[in-house]
Design an enzyme around this catalytic site. Structure first.
Site, short mmCIF file in Angstrom:
data_model
loop_
_atom_site.label_atom_id
_atom_site.label_comp_id
_atom_site.label_asym_id
_atom_site.label_seq_id
_atom_site.Cartn_x
_atom_site.Cartn_y
_atom_site.Cartn_z
CG ASP A 20 -2.13 0.88 0.74
OD1 ASP A 20 -2.27 1.58 0.06
OD2 ASP A 20 -3.26 0.59 2.07
CE LYS A 21 0.19 8.08 -2.62
NZ LYS A 21 -1.21 8.34 -2.70
CG HIS A 22 -1.68 7.19 3.80
ND1 HIS A 22 -1.96 7.58 3.74
CD2 HIS A 22 -1.12 8.99 4.54
CE1 HIS A 22 -3.44 8.97 4.41
NE2 HIS A 22 -1.73 9.79 5.20
CB SER A 23 0.12 10.87 -0.46
OG SER A 23 0.36 12.15 -0.24
CB THR A 33 -7.77 8.96 -3.26
OG1 THR A 33 -6.69 9.09 -3.19
CG2 THR A 33 -8.51 8.04 -3.64
CB SER A 72 -3.72 9.78 12.94
OG SER A 72 -5.25 9.57 12.33
CE LYS A 97 -6.44 6.77 8.74
NZ LYS A 97 -6.34 8.08 9.77
#
Length: 449
Positions: free
Chosen positions: A86-89, A126, A189, A193
């Site tokens: 997965d990726k998060h920005s 998103t 946070s 998740k």
């Protein structure tokens, strides 16, 4: 809440500068989840963490407690033939990386259960972008979500009630107690998740520049470093990239317009640009971390092949159809994606080159058009936004505008044009006089212990 430790005593200890044990942190997070901590106590806890900070060990314990406050997804029963990635920005303007990266990595053999969020402040979300696709279900059942990850390799959805419920309550209280900017609370946070999704590896895109959550390089680097350390100590390999947000990442910003841009990249209608460069770099790191490539060069070759062959676009189409959207979105997106009735060019007051941009102000112009929220429950107009945004160093004149504004009314278009002109500085200089920021500024890699 355990009788061994009253919550107010644990809050007092933190107020007085003591470090909390992992057991104490788990008790407090459990109380946030089950409601045994009052809103006043949760607000007090957030404030003492904001004021006194947390050690690395405390932040790891907080992250793990948030992760474990609800369901932690497991994938072993599905016997997936590849890694879960997965990726998060940290968010920005014109940042539609997730829409392209998820299906692209899936086409390379990864499985991407991406839990995403909505727009926050000047940054786009998103989920808001995906909801501009008719029928797209951002809240499928657990079974449908897992099936789609297995079948299509990617599913981009919203946070469920079962995933990290402590974060949902804690964040809502932070938002009204002026404690959002606490580094330990931000990290727990984000990671609470993400790590609840049962990942084999994670890549973080931490923005820096005028459109970033933390605009200075120093603050962004500290955030990236802390996220990398905490994720690895919590058992998940991670790579954090520090990337530029001193101008919109894509030449467009909005909701439906960004879905169109994603489709243009996935179908190879567009073959270059800052957005593609950042997405390709993040995807390569995921392939390396997941063991899908044994070198960066091999990862890039695989990615380029899967994009050119149409495999990445096909994964996107399968995801959209699997979540209720139209099966022919790629071929007929103009039929399905909403379009604003007013489209006008916005010309600069003078000819010259774009030398500086207040990217946050550009994002706020989209919010004012209706493309973002002023209040949490505001409705979003998916059709509005900006396209053809001039890049730093690009020449603008009577023919080449700063951007095209897509609006619901002439009054909205006029207001957005004024905001855009105020946000973008144009000067009579040569191309060599404009200092262009480095797109990928740092890379931090951490293995799990």
């Amino acid at each position: 809440m355990s009788a061994r430790a009253l919550p107010q005593e644990l809050i007092r200890a933190k107020r007085d500068g003591e470090a909390l044990s992992p057991e104490a942190i788990r008790e407090l997070v459990g109380g946030i989840s089950d409601g045994s901590l009052s809103d006043a106590q949760v607000g007090a806890l957030a404030m003492v963490i904001y004021l006194n900070g947390m050690s690395s060990a405390e932040t790891v314990a907080l992250t793990e407690a948030v992760r474990d406050s609800g369901e932690v997804l497991a994938w072993t029963d599905l016997e997936l033939p590849g890694p879960v990635l997965d990726k998060h920005s940290t968010g920005g303007v014109g940042d539609l990386v997730s829409l392209v990266l998820g299906p692209w990595v899936a086409a390379c053999g990864g499985f991407v259960p991406m839990v995403s969020g909505r727009g926050l402040g000047h940054t786009g979300g998103t989920l808001d972008k995906l909801e501009s696709i008719p029928g797209y279900d951002i809240a499928p059942s657990r079974e449908r979500f897992r099936h789609l990850v297995c079948e299509a390799g990617v599913a981009i959805v919203g946070q469920t009630a079962e995933l990290a419920p402590a974060d949902r309550r804690l964040y809502a209280i932070r938002d009204v107690t002026a404690t959002v900017e606490s580094l330990p609370l931000i990290v727990s946070s984000i990671l609470g998740k993400k790590l609840a999704c049962g990942l084999d590896a994670l890549v973080m895109d931490v923005k820096t520049g005028s459109g970033a959550f933390m605009p200075t390089h120093e603050a962004s680097f500290e955030l990236a470093s802390t996220i990398a350390e905490v994720a690895s100590r919590a058992g998940t390999p991670i790579t954090a990239l520090l990337t530029d947000m001193s101008q919109p990442l894509a030449p467009c910003a909005g909701n439906a317009v960004e879905v169109r841009e994603a489709i243009a990249l996935l179908t190879c209608e567009k073959r270059d640009g800052r957005l593609l460069e950042v997405t390709r770099a993040l995807a390569a790191e995921l392939l390396l971390a997941g063991g899908l490539a044994d070198s960066r060069d091999a990862a890039l070759v695989l990615l380029d092949d899967r994009l050119a062959s149409g495999a990445a676009a096909e994964r996107f189409a399968r995801m959209v159809a699997g979540l209720g959207g139209p099966a022919d979105l790629l071929e007929r997106h103009d039929r399905y994606l909403p379009q604003a009735p007013i489209v006008h060019p916005v010309h600069a007051e003078r000819s010259g080159r774009v030398t500086q941009m207040d990217t946050r102000a550009v994002g706020l112009a989209i919010v004012a058009l209706g493309g973002g929220r002023r209040a949490p429950h505001d409705a979003i107009d998916p059709a509005v936004g900006l396209t053809g945004i001039a890049a730093l160093g690009e020449a603008v004149d009577g023919e080449r505008p700063l951007a095209w504004v897509h609006a619901r009314s002439e009054a909205d278009a006029k207001h957005a044009a004024a905001q855009l002109k105020a946000a973008i500085e144009v000067n009579d200089v040569t191309a060599g006089d404009v200092r262009l920021p480095t797109l990928i500024q740092d890379v931090i890699r951490r293995e799990a212990p």
